[in-house]
Design a protein around this motif. Structure first.
Motif, PDB file in Angstrom:
ATOM      1  N   SER A 128       0.839  -1.198   0.000  1.00  0.00           N
ATOM      2  CA  SER A 128       0.000   0.000   0.000  1.00  0.00           C
ATOM      3  C   SER A 128       0.870   1.242   0.000  1.00  0.00           C
ATOM      4  O   SER A 128       1.947   1.268   0.601  1.00  0.00           O
ATOM      5  N   GLY A 129       0.379   2.274  -0.681  1.00  0.00           N
ATOM      6  CA  GLY A 129       1.119   3.528  -0.752  1.00  0.00           C
ATOM      7  C   GLY A 129       0.763   4.298  -2.005  1.00  0.00           C
ATOM      8  O   GLY A 129       0.049   3.802  -2.879  1.00  0.00           O
ATOM      9  N   THR A 232      -3.444   3.177   0.151  1.00  0.00           N
ATOM     10  CA  THR A 232      -3.559   2.533   1.463  1.00  0.00           C
ATOM     11  C   THR A 232      -5.002   2.313   1.875  1.00  0.00           C
ATOM     12  O   THR A 232      -5.403   1.178   2.201  1.00  0.00           O
ATOM     13  N   GLU A 236      -7.094  -1.411   2.078  1.00  0.00           N
ATOM     14  CA  GLU A 236      -7.686  -1.955   3.304  1.00  0.00           C
ATOM     15  C   GLU A 236      -9.138  -2.354   3.055  1.00  0.00           C
ATOM     16  O   GLU A 236      -9.581  -3.425   3.490  1.00  0.00           O
ATOM     17  N   ASN A 254       3.667  -1.153   3.921  1.00  0.00           N
ATOM     18  CA  ASN A 254       3.288   0.211   3.567  1.00  0.00           C
ATOM     19  C   ASN A 254       4.499   0.956   3.023  1.00  0.00           C
ATOM     20  O   ASN A 254       5.574   0.955   3.631  1.00  0.00           O
TER      21      ASN A 254
END
Length: 376
Positions: A128-129, A232, A236, A254
């Motif tokens: 994620s990022g 991110t 989720e 992350n």
């Protein structure tokens, strides 16, 4: 036999010969090797396939060897891969997580070799990022690491997004997703913006792709790793949208945005690799410019934005030098502040640059104070 019958017989011979030649040519086009067409004169004593010329026979004998798969490269040394990881700019948290994962897999492998119980590890991951934070780069390295550790047989990476998995008709998505999975067997299937598979509503075929993916992850757990990536918050939501996804994706990495200094380092690295260097006035301007652009880091694109800025600056330098009557080697190597301004369209406001850098410095100081107070 009169003249008329003789003419008819000759015509039939010509037609038969033409038919044989045409059928042979069709066979050549389809299979690439000479093949006899069935003709009225073919008998059990006659071979159905005429003898190929010496050159063609040699090609046919060589064909199986040419079709053989190329030799797979041997696994790289894990120490070399760790060194490569540590040479990446930034990504400090990611490096620690990857190092920890390498240690876990290595010890579990040693336990197995010594006849000890091992945990059933799920090595699928969520990256994620924001864009340009190195997710694809690290995914490609992870494929090589998993091969080095004996987890994967090939260690390659296949990158897809929603369009590479989802079709527009009923029943076609499972086939399309299956093809992508098959290409990734022995390596890593990297799905960018994976949340796009589940956020289109009830009548979308994205769920079919997810179901096909989950089944493949279960059936091929010994030789397939899936890494899903994206923003991110959306990642989720994606993982928690399906119990099957939650159970299989329990490793999260992350990727933080690059700092201004890290982006400076990335720009310097590109300069070194390409034979350029920044003038002193350009270096100060670049720092202020990156501080300004990082205020909209999603729009700028982190390392990707730095690469684009570097390429535009090089183009601007080329335009500047093209107007010079004489160009020296030093001039060819130097990127100036004017080149940077031209790269940004000459629309840089000095006040905005100073304000952006001041804002980032204040933010960094506040974070440093927060850490110091927390430690106390």
């Amino acid at each position: 036999m009169d003249r008329r019958d003789e003419i008819i017989r000759l015509q039939m011979d010509v037609i038969n010969q033409m038919t044989r030649n045409n059928l042979n040519r069709i066979a050549d086009d389809l299979w690439g090797v000479p093949s006899a067409a069935p003709t009225p004169s073919t008998t059990e004593e006659q071979p159905a396939t005429p003898a190929a010329p010496a050159g063609e026979e040699k090609k046919a004998q060589q064909a199986p060897a040419a079709a053989e798969q190329p030799k797979e490269e041997p696994p790289e040394k894990i120490e070399d891969l760790k060194k490569e990881l540590n040479e990446y700019i930034g990504l400090h948290t990611v490096k620690k997580e990857v190092e920890s994962l390498i240690n876990l897999v290595t010890v579990q492998k040693m336990r197995k070799e010594n006849g000890l119980p091992v945990n059933d590890l799920s090595l699928h991951m969520v990256f994620s990022g924001n864009p340009g934070t190195g997710k694809t780069m690290v995914a490609r390295l992870m494929a090589r690491i998993y091969k080095s550790l004996g987890i994967l047989s090939k260690g390659h990476l296949v990158e897809v997004d929603r369009s590479g998995l989802v079709a527009g008709y009923v029943g076609q998505t499972a086939i399309k997703t299956g093809e992508a999975i098959q290409k990734a067997m022995g390596g890593v299937l990297f799905i960018d913006e994976a949340y796009a598979l589940t956020n289109r509503g009830g009548n979308d075929y994205g769920q079919e792709a997810v179901d096909t993916l989950l089944k493949a992850m279960e059936d091929h757990r010994d030789d397939l790793i899936v890494i899903v990536a994206g923003y991110t918050e959306l990642m989720e939501e994606f993982v928690h949208s399906n119990p099957g996804l939650e159970s299989r994706f329990n490793r999260f990495l992350n990727f933080p945005d690059y700092t201004v200094q890290e982006m400076m380092d990335i720009f310097d690295m590109r300069c070194r690799k390409s034979g350029y260097e920044l003038s002193e006035d350009a270096r100060g301007l670049l720092r202020s410019l990156l501080a300004l652009l990082s205020l909209d880091i999603k729009g700028f694109g982190n390392a990707r934005g730095v690469r684009n800025l570097f390429e535009r600056t090089v183009a601007a330098q080329a335009n500047r030098l093209a107007a010079q009557p004489e160009v020296t080697r030093e001039m060819l190597m130097t990127l100036t502040a004017d080149d940077l301004r031209a790269a940004e369209g000459g629309q840089l406001a000095e006040d905005d640059l100073r304000d952006a850098e001041r804002e980032l410095e204040e933010e960094a100081a506040a974070q440093a104070n927060g850490v110091e107070n927390g430690e106390k």
